[in-house]
Enzyme design. Sequence first.
Site, short mmCIF file in Angstrom:
data_model
loop_
_atom_site.label_atom_id
_atom_site.label_comp_id
_atom_site.label_asym_id
_atom_site.label_seq_id
_atom_site.Cartn_x
_atom_site.Cartn_y
_atom_site.Cartn_z
N LYS A 61 0.83 -1.20 0.00
CA LYS A 61 0.00 0.00 0.00
C LYS A 61 0.88 1.25 0.00
CE LYS A 61 -3.48 -2.25 2.90
NZ LYS A 61 -4.06 -2.25 4.25
N ARG A 77 -14.17 -6.02 10.08
CA ARG A 77 -15.16 -4.94 9.95
C ARG A 77 -16.48 -5.49 9.41
NH1 ARG A 77 -10.50 -2.01 7.64
NH2 ARG A 77 -11.09 -3.16 5.81
N SER A 98 -8.17 2.43 7.32
CA SER A 98 -7.05 3.37 7.17
C SER A 98 -7.06 4.00 5.79
CB SER A 98 -5.72 2.65 7.43
OG SER A 98 -5.62 2.27 8.77
#
Length: 164
Positions: free
Chosen positions: A42, A91, A129
């Site tokens: 990332k 999540r 994030s």
Amino acid sequence: DVRNAVYPGSFDPFTNGHLDIVERALKIADSLHIAVLKNTSKKALFTPDERVEIIREVLHKYPQVKVETFEGLLVDFCRTRQIRIVIRGLRAVSDFDYEHAIFLMNRKLLPDLETMFLMAASDNSFISSTIVKEVAHFGGNIADQVPAIVLDRMQKKRAHINAE
């Protein structure tokens, strides 16, 4: 018998969702290692060392938490530190398939390693994030998604980048 656990991730940036998982993991584990991934594909806002520093600052009131970087296999990190529990936050159901595959591989590589999945609290279930970085990049308000220390560091980083 001490229950050592690890919570691995990129934590770029560390969010209130991460903080919630840490606080809940501390009810299960005697000590918690937060393993900040070094070799992530990332695009990072903070360097791994900056992330470690920020997370230590956020979690300073928890002496049983150790924060460090790692690269390579999580099972090797766990083996060298006598860690037998991996903590992972979920999540949504969509996170499960990916996490399940990692669990199976880790279990194959280190059979004594257990993985505990903690579901995100409903008010944190949408926080990632990546999304936090994106919203912050375009000037959106993320004050209720990250600890105040993280917000401050993100604003300073953004000001520094804009000044270049």
